[in-house]
Write a protein that holds these residues in place. Structure first.
Motif, PDB file in Angstrom:
ATOM      1  N   LEU A 183      32.482 -80.382 -64.578  1.00 37.35           N
ATOM      2  CA  LEU A 183      31.067 -80.084 -64.750  1.00 37.35           C
ATOM      3  C   LEU A 183      30.590 -79.219 -63.589  1.00 37.35           C
ATOM      4  N   GLY A 184      29.647 -78.349 -63.859  1.00 36.84           N
ATOM      5  CA  GLY A 184      29.084 -77.512 -62.804  1.00 36.84           C
ATOM      6  C   GLY A 184      27.730 -76.986 -63.220  1.00 36.84           C
ATOM      7  N   LEU A 185      27.206 -76.063 -62.437  1.00 34.21           N
ATOM      8  CA  LEU A 185      25.909 -75.465 -62.710  1.00 34.21           C
ATOM      9  C   LEU A 185      26.041 -73.948 -62.780  1.00 34.21           C
ATOM     10  N   ALA A 186      25.380 -73.366 -63.768  1.00 32.08           N
ATOM     11  CA  ALA A 186      25.207 -71.923 -63.832  1.00 32.08           C
ATOM     12  C   ALA A 186      23.721 -71.677 -63.635  1.00 32.08           C
ATOM     13  N   GLY A 187      23.323 -71.380 -62.404  1.00 36.77           N
ATOM     14  CA  GLY A 187      21.903 -71.391 -62.061  1.00 36.77           C
ATOM     15  C   GLY A 187      21.471 -72.839 -62.000  1.00 36.77           C
ATOM     16  N   ASP A 188      20.558 -73.232 -62.901  1.00 37.10           N
ATOM     17  CA  ASP A 188      20.194 -74.643 -62.990  1.00 37.10           C
ATOM     18  C   ASP A 188      20.557 -75.229 -64.357  1.00 37.10           C
ATOM     19  N   ILE A 189      21.483 -74.533 -65.073  1.00 32.09           N
ATOM     20  CA  ILE A 189      21.957 -74.993 -66.370  1.00 32.09           C
ATOM     21  C   ILE A 189      23.252 -75.771 -66.190  1.00 32.09           C
ATOM     22  N   ILE A 190      23.301 -76.974 -66.750  1.00 32.31           N
ATOM     23  CA  ILE A 190      24.502 -77.790 -66.662  1.00 32.31           C
ATOM     24  C   ILE A 190      25.564 -77.213 -67.601  1.00 32.31           C
ATOM     25  N   THR A 191      26.794 -77.051 -67.109  1.00 33.55           N
ATOM     26  CA  THR A 191      27.865 -76.460 -67.912  1.00 33.55           C
ATOM     27  C   THR A 191      29.157 -77.227 -67.704  1.00 33.55           C
ATOM     28  N   ALA A 192      30.027 -77.167 -68.704  1.00 31.64           N
ATOM     29  CA  ALA A 192      31.382 -77.697 -68.573  1.00 31.64           C
ATOM     30  C   ALA A 192      32.303 -76.584 -68.090  1.00 31.64           C
ATOM     31  N   SER A 193      33.545 -76.941 -67.765  1.00 30.69           N
ATOM     32  CA  SER A 193      34.422 -75.992 -67.075  1.00 30.69           C
ATOM     33  C   SER A 193      35.044 -74.944 -67.976  1.00 30.69           C
ATOM     34  N   SER A 194      35.052 -75.155 -69.277  1.00 30.71           N
ATOM     35  CA  SER A 194      35.632 -74.164 -70.186  1.00 30.71           C
ATOM     36  C   SER A 194      34.638 -73.882 -71.305  1.00 30.71           C
ATOM     37  N   PRO A 195      34.737 -72.709 -71.943  1.00 29.66           N
ATOM     38  CA  PRO A 195      33.807 -72.402 -73.041  1.00 29.66           C
ATOM     39  C   PRO A 195      33.829 -73.444 -74.156  1.00 29.66           C
ATOM     40  N   ASN A 198      32.209 -76.620 -72.880  1.00 30.38           N
ATOM     41  CA  ASN A 198      30.778 -76.417 -72.711  1.00 30.38           C
ATOM     42  C   ASN A 198      30.059 -76.429 -74.057  1.00 30.38           C
ATOM     43  N   SER A 199      30.675 -75.813 -75.065  1.00 29.20           N
ATOM     44  CA  SER A 199      30.092 -75.838 -76.399  1.00 29.20           C
ATOM     45  C   SER A 199      29.985 -77.279 -76.908  1.00 29.20           C
ATOM     46  N   MET A 200      31.019 -78.068 -76.665  1.00 29.31           N
ATOM     47  CA  MET A 200      31.010 -79.473 -77.077  1.00 29.31           C
ATOM     48  C   MET A 200      29.917 -80.241 -76.347  1.00 29.31           C
ATOM     49  N   LEU A 201      29.736 -79.966 -75.050  1.00 25.91           N
ATOM     50  CA  LEU A 201      28.715 -80.652 -74.253  1.00 25.91           C
ATOM     51  C   LEU A 201      27.315 -80.319 -74.763  1.00 25.91           C
ATOM     52  N   GLN A 202      27.035 -79.017 -74.946  1.00 29.54           N
ATOM     53  CA  GLN A 202      25.693 -78.609 -75.377  1.00 29.54           C
ATOM     54  C   GLN A 202      25.382 -79.127 -76.776  1.00 29.54           C
ATOM     55  N   GLN A 203      26.364 -79.109 -77.667  1.00 25.65           N
ATOM     56  CA  GLN A 203      26.151 -79.628 -79.016  1.00 25.65           C
ATOM     57  C   GLN A 203      25.878 -81.125 -78.982  1.00 25.65           C
ATOM     58  N   THR A 217      25.805 -90.719 -77.345  1.00 28.13           N
ATOM     59  CA  THR A 217      27.147 -90.323 -77.729  1.00 28.13           C
ATOM     60  C   THR A 217      28.030 -90.281 -76.500  1.00 28.13           C
ATOM     61  N   SER A 218      29.327 -90.261 -76.711  1.00 24.20           N
ATOM     62  CA  SER A 218      30.298 -90.203 -75.611  1.00 24.20           C
ATOM     63  C   SER A 218      31.300 -89.093 -75.892  1.00 24.20           C
ATOM     64  N   LEU A 219      31.817 -88.501 -74.829  1.00 20.40           N
ATOM     65  CA  LEU A 219      32.849 -87.482 -74.959  1.00 20.40           C
ATOM     66  C   LEU A 219      33.652 -87.420 -73.674  1.00 20.40           C
ATOM     67  N   HIS A 220      34.775 -86.728 -73.730  1.00 22.11           N
ATOM     68  CA  HIS A 220      35.620 -86.523 -72.558  1.00 22.11           C
ATOM     69  C   HIS A 220      35.670 -85.035 -72.256  1.00 22.11           C
ATOM     70  N   LEU A 221      35.482 -84.694 -70.985  1.00 19.89           N
ATOM     71  CA  LEU A 221      35.520 -83.300 -70.565  1.00 19.89           C
ATOM     72  C   LEU A 221      36.749 -83.057 -69.704  1.00 19.89           C
ATOM     73  N   PRO A 222      37.573 -82.070 -70.065  1.00 20.40           N
ATOM     74  CA  PRO A 222      38.767 -81.780 -69.274  1.00 20.40           C
ATOM     75  C   PRO A 222      38.419 -81.243 -67.898  1.00 20.40           C
ATOM     76  N   ARG A 223      39.335 -81.438 -66.952  1.00 18.36           N
ATOM     77  CA  ARG A 223      39.132 -80.996 -65.573  1.00 18.36           C
ATOM     78  C   ARG A 223      40.211 -79.989 -65.188  1.00 18.36           C
ATOM     79  N   PRO A 224      39.828 -78.819 -64.700  1.00 17.77           N
ATOM     80  CA  PRO A 224      40.820 -77.798 -64.321  1.00 17.77           C
ATOM     81  C   PRO A 224      41.823 -78.287 -63.290  1.00 17.77           C
ATOM     82  N   SER A 225      41.457 -79.270 -62.471  1.00 19.68           N
ATOM     83  CA  SER A 225      42.365 -79.754 -61.439  1.00 19.68           C
ATOM     84  C   SER A 225      43.550 -80.509 -62.013  1.00 19.68           C
ATOM     85  N   GLY A 226      43.480 -80.891 -63.276  1.00 24.37           N
ATOM     86  CA  GLY A 226      44.536 -81.698 -63.856  1.00 24.37           C
ATOM     87  C   GLY A 226      44.277 -83.187 -63.747  1.00 24.37           C
TER      88      GLY A 226
END
Length: 341
Positions: A183-195, A198-203, A217-226
């Protein structure tokens, strides 16, 4: 009403001390003398007994000979000279009484009965304004307490508006966003690490906001670090019943609760070190990275320089035939018995 000066002050119900004063058109020294008089318990009893909505005029005070001879009159009133005045109590709470004094110089006409009626009409509105100020202060205090409570939670908590903008993050969530691993921020918009993530998060956020009833609802977000995915739970906090002007959308907010795997006692990397012949320091650097630390924080944890930690990482990558740090982390995690499935 043609008032030339006004003084609004609050008095403690318990001991009669004056707290806040708001003056207009009066020497601030007058307010200070009033505070000093309250500290010496010189405030007149009738002032404390004045009911809300009641207005006392100068004529009534002149007829009060005891008041004219009181230390309060000598210390507070007399130094200001001769004024026409109206005194009222617009607001009373369990802890405070607010008094309002309006006046005009003695060389002008005294307040007329119509002026008294105007003040009586205004008093409920002044009282409501003071009450709202108290409510706002209480709400601010509650918000501060809630923020402190959120900061002590083990979970990472974020409050996000319908447009994806971050409205609040506790200490843990702030750290997570700074790392930008899942998870991160693009400006002040919350975003996930991959497109895709991020689409799954926003939806998911929109689905929670537009669903009937108390949605979550619940979901799992992948992490680039592994590292193991972030476990994300999204709950609706509030919802307006009227669309936002110009958007056709209902305004709302969601709370996002993010759980990270507690890796400190699960990642050991012992088998990796034994199989690939890693030195103790190479293994320690690899394990700390797998536990979510950066290379710089890992170097600080181990009490070595950043360049030395980087050398240990490079040797560990060479010995394990990995080309990327994330591949080494994934190998360590998969080799930890309590994380294998």
């Amino acid at each position: 009403m043609g008032a030339s000066y006004s003084l609004l002050f609050s008095e403690q119900q318990i001991d009669g001390r004056v707290d806040d004063t708001v003056v207009q058109g009066v020497d601030p020294a007058y307010a200070q003398r009033l505070k000093n008089a309250s500290a010496e318990r010189l405030l007149p009893i009738w002032l404390r007994d004045l009911d809300t909505g009641t207005v006392v005029d100068r004529a009534a005070l002149q007829r009060d000979h005891d008041f004219a001879r009181s230390p309060f009159f000598d210390y507070v009133v007399r130094p200001e000279g001769r004024f026409h005045c109206l005194i009222s109590t617009p607001f009373v709470s369990d802890t405070q009484r607010y008094h309002l004094i309006v006046g005009r110089p003695f060389h002008r006409e005294d307040f007329a009965p119509s002026d008294v009626r105007v003040l009586r009409t205004l008093l409920p509105y002044i009282g409501r304004a003071i009450a709202l100020e108290h409510e706002a202060a209480a709400a601010k205090s509650d918000a501060t307490s809630l923020r402190l409570a959120f900061d002590h939670l083990a979970s990472n908590v974020l409050i996000v508006a319908q447009d994806g903008r971050l409205r609040f993050a506790n200490i843990g969530a702030t750290r997570l966003l700074q790392v930008r691993d899942g998870l991160g921020l693009a400006g002040d918009i919350i975003t996930a690490s991959s497109p895709a993530a991020n689409s799954m998060l926003q939806q998911s956020i929109q689905r929670v906001l537009t669903a009937e009833g108390g949605a979550e609802t619940s979901l799992h977000l992948p992490r680039p670090s592994g590292c193991p995915p972030l476990q994300v739970r999204i709950l609706r906090l509030e919802m307006q019943t009227e669309p936002v002007p110009g958007s056709g959308l209902l305004a709302g907010r969601v709370m996002i609760v993010v759980q990270e795997h507690e890796l400190d006692d699960q990642v050991d990397g012992w088998s990796i070190g034994k199989i690939y012949g890693l030195s103790p320091k190479e293994l320690e650097v690899s394990v700390l990275l797998a536990r979510g630390q950066t290379l710089r924080t890992a170097s600080s944890t181990l009490g070595i320089s950043y360049n030395t930690a980087r050398c240990h990482l490079r040797r560990a990558l060479d010995k394990t035939s990995n080309h990327r740090q994330s591949d080494l982390i994934r190998m360590v995690l998969n080799a930890s018995p309590r994380l294998r499935r």
